[in-house]
Design a protein around this motif. Structure first.
Motif, short mmCIF file in Angstrom:
data_model
loop_
_atom_site.label_atom_id
_atom_site.label_comp_id
_atom_site.label_asym_id
_atom_site.label_seq_id
_atom_site.Cartn_x
_atom_site.Cartn_y
_atom_site.Cartn_z
N ALA A 101 70.06 21.69 80.78
CA ALA A 101 70.84 21.66 82.17
C ALA A 101 72.40 21.88 81.24
O ALA A 101 73.70 22.34 82.41
CB ALA A 101 71.43 20.48 82.35
N LEU A 104 74.16 25.01 83.23
CA LEU A 104 74.45 24.59 84.45
C LEU A 104 75.95 25.99 85.13
O LEU A 104 76.45 26.18 85.55
CB LEU A 104 73.82 23.78 85.01
CG LEU A 104 72.91 23.21 85.69
CD1 LEU A 104 72.41 21.69 85.74
CD2 LEU A 104 72.57 24.23 86.76
N GLU A 123 67.06 26.25 84.63
CA GLU A 123 67.22 24.48 84.75
C GLU A 123 68.54 25.10 86.14
O GLU A 123 68.50 23.87 87.00
CB GLU A 123 67.74 24.18 84.07
CG GLU A 123 66.67 23.42 82.77
CD GLU A 123 66.74 24.68 81.98
OE1 GLU A 123 65.35 23.77 80.96
OE2 GLU A 123 67.00 25.15 82.18
N THR A 127 67.51 23.01 89.52
CA THR A 127 67.94 22.25 89.23
C THR A 127 69.18 22.26 90.48
O THR A 127 69.46 21.13 91.35
CB THR A 127 68.61 21.37 88.49
OG1 THR A 127 69.42 22.65 87.60
CG2 THR A 127 67.91 21.24 87.22
N ALA A 128 69.48 23.62 91.41
CA ALA A 128 70.16 23.46 92.33
C ALA A 128 70.22 24.95 92.65
O ALA A 128 71.69 25.69 92.51
CB ALA A 128 72.03 23.35 91.13
N ARG A 317 66.40 16.89 95.71
CA ARG A 317 66.77 16.28 94.83
C ARG A 317 65.91 16.24 93.20
O ARG A 317 66.32 16.37 91.90
CB ARG A 317 67.45 15.55 93.72
CG ARG A 317 68.60 14.66 95.31
CD ARG A 317 68.93 13.84 95.66
NE ARG A 317 70.29 13.51 96.98
CZ ARG A 317 71.29 13.40 96.58
NH1 ARG A 317 71.70 13.57 95.36
NH2 ARG A 317 72.30 13.42 97.97
N ALA A 320 65.39 18.59 90.38
CA ALA A 320 66.36 18.01 89.11
C ALA A 320 66.07 17.03 88.46
O ALA A 320 66.19 17.00 86.90
CB ALA A 320 67.89 18.01 89.78
N ASN A 323 63.29 18.30 86.37
CA ASN A 323 63.75 19.20 85.04
C ASN A 323 64.34 17.66 84.50
O ASN A 323 64.23 17.77 82.64
CB ASN A 323 64.91 19.85 85.43
CG ASN A 323 65.64 20.77 83.77
OD1 ASN A 323 64.66 21.89 83.24
ND2 ASN A 323 66.86 20.05 84.00
N MET A 364 71.42 18.68 97.40
CA MET A 364 72.67 18.55 96.79
C MET A 364 74.00 18.89 97.38
O MET A 364 74.19 19.65 98.63
CB MET A 364 72.84 19.35 95.81
CG MET A 364 70.98 19.05 94.91
SD MET A 364 71.61 17.22 94.31
CE MET A 364 70.34 17.41 92.84
N VAL A 370 74.40 17.25 91.63
CA VAL A 370 73.12 17.55 90.20
C VAL A 370 73.43 17.09 89.20
O VAL A 370 72.17 16.84 88.27
CB VAL A 370 73.00 19.15 90.18
CG1 VAL A 370 72.49 19.85 89.25
CG2 VAL A 370 72.63 20.10 91.68
N THR A 373 72.11 13.72 89.59
CA THR A 373 71.14 13.26 89.15
C THR A 373 70.44 13.12 88.42
O THR A 373 69.07 12.45 87.90
CB THR A 373 70.11 14.32 90.60
OG1 THR A 373 71.05 13.96 92.43
CG2 THR A 373 68.58 14.11 91.02
N ASP A 374 70.95 14.35 87.82
CA ASP A 374 70.70 14.73 86.24
C ASP A 374 71.03 13.74 85.23
O ASP A 374 69.31 13.29 84.74
CB ASP A 374 70.84 15.72 85.35
CG ASP A 374 70.55 15.99 84.18
OD1 ASP A 374 69.39 17.41 84.00
OD2 ASP A 374 71.06 15.96 83.06
#
Length: 391
Positions: A101, A104, A123, A127-128, A317, A320, A323, A364, A370, A373-374
């Motif tokens: 992450a 990102l 990722e 995730t996004a 989500r 995220a 991952n 998201m 993101v 949530t991660d």
């Protein structure tokens, strides 16, 4: 002369990118190189490629980096903020190869400059994905896939319409434990899982290959990048790692991309796109290979694929959470706190534990969402690991 930056320059993808650029230094102006704890490698490459700035992600290694760069004229910086600042330095082409992450924010920031982003950071899409693609559209930027599978799909689709695509098939080697008896897998060690039969990669991605979590990530990436439904995406085990992906069309045709297992194929394609240029990779001799094998993956052996399909169906989500929990489970396995087959159990339990507290199917709203949530998923995953240790 094209300006380029390499984020994650000391990893396997980054080192292959450095290799290609170093072969034709007159064609590139290197803006930024970033890395982690391998200061010696980062400094050596920054000096060799005459980079403007070298950045280590570790704040406490700044003095070491400065010392290694002394007298070279290369600027030194450190920390997460410095990574984002490096991404703010305009470049024509940016390699996003930071693992996890942490990659990102630099990737999102680079897109604001309308650059071409060569995306090796799984990722980002997992995730996004919708946010990343929207950011690229908003700034007229281009995202090119660097995973060998997604690069293969991208190449097979040149000149084709997505409406004609019936299915996308990505291949998996099966990892270093592919031929182990099922009952032996719970006892697999980090060393066992960290040995790959075909690819030379870092420890984490090699273990992810053995568990097929990397392939689960790639299934989700395929959905996000190419905009196809889960029902049109398949994974098959292909021990030779020669065919990287196939695209099936509505007329029954299958277009396959073949190449030696060398990441410079996909990196070089992204680096020179839309042109094709000579690359220092082995050529395929089909007569010598003689046989190519394919078979369906065993979901008992590879539960990560089943979880990934559930995440693809849910969207929102859940990617995220998947991952983050996967990364924590891998940390715990490497640390000896859980067994090899318990990694998927951690991810399953994390998704289940978070569902009542967070609507996983809701979209998201931005990068901060993101990262929130991660963070929640990582904490939950550690809690689940602690529960498992107590039982």
């Amino acid at each position: 002369m094209r300006s380029v930056s390499i984020f994650g320059a000391t990893g396997s993808i980054g080192q292959n990118t450095v290799d290609l650029i170093a072969r034709d230094p007159g064609a590139y102006r290197v803006v930024a190189l970033t890395g982690g704890a391998n200061i010696a490698q980062l400094a050596e490459d920054a000096i060799r490629l005459k980079a403007e700035v070298a950045v280590t992600a570790h704040d406490d290694r700044l003095d070491d980096l400065r010392a290694a760069l002394a007298g070279s004229g290369v600027e030194a910086a450190a920390g997460q903020g410095a990574l984002v600042e490096a991404a703010d330095r305009p470049a024509d082409w940016v390699m996003s190869a930071i693992v996890g992450a942490a990659g990102l924010a630099p990737g999102f920031r680079a897109l604001r400059h309308g650059t071409t982003l060569a995306l090796a950071n799984k990722e980002s899409l997992v995730t996004a994905g919708p946010l990343l693609l929207a950011e690229a559209r908003a700034h007229g930027a281009t995202i090119l896939p660097v995973d060998s599978e997604h690069s293969a799909v991208f190449q097979a689709l040149v000149g084709e319409e997505m409406e004609a695509v019936e299915k996308i098939i990505i291949t998996a080697s099966g990892g270093g434990l592919r031929d182990w008896p099922l009952e032996a897998l719970p006892k697999a060690t980090v060393a066992d899982a960290g040995a790959h039969p075909n690819w030379a990669m870092g420890q984490r991605i090699t273990i992810d290959s053995a568990s097929m979590f990397n392939k689960g990530m790639e299934l989700i990436e395929t959905k996000e990048f190419f905009g196809v439904g889960p029902d049109r995406i398949e994974a098959v085990v292909h021990p030779q790692s020669i065919v990287h992906a196939l695209v099936g069309f509505r007329d029954g045709a299958l277009m396959a991309h073949l190449g030696a297992p060398d990441m410079r194929h996909a990196i070089g394609y992204a680096l020179h796109w839309p042109d094709r240029r000579e690359l220092p990779v082995a050529r395929i001799d089909l007569a010598q290979i003689a046989t190519l094998e394919f078979y369906a993956p065993d979901l008992v052996r590879y539960p990560a694929l089943r979880i990934a399909r559930e995440v693809m169906e849910a969207g929102g989500r859940s990617g995220a959470v998947f991952n983050a929990a996967k990364e924590i489970a891998l940390d715990a396995f490497i640390a000896g706190r859980i067994g090899f087959m318990q990694m998927s159990e951690v991810v399953d339990r994390t998704l289940s534990a978070i569902s009542p507290r967070l609507c996983l199917v809701s979209p998201m709203s931005g990068l901060e969402d993101v990262l929130h949530t991660d963070h929640m998923a990582r904490n939950t995953a550690w809690s689940e690991i602690e529960k498992m240790e107590r039982t």
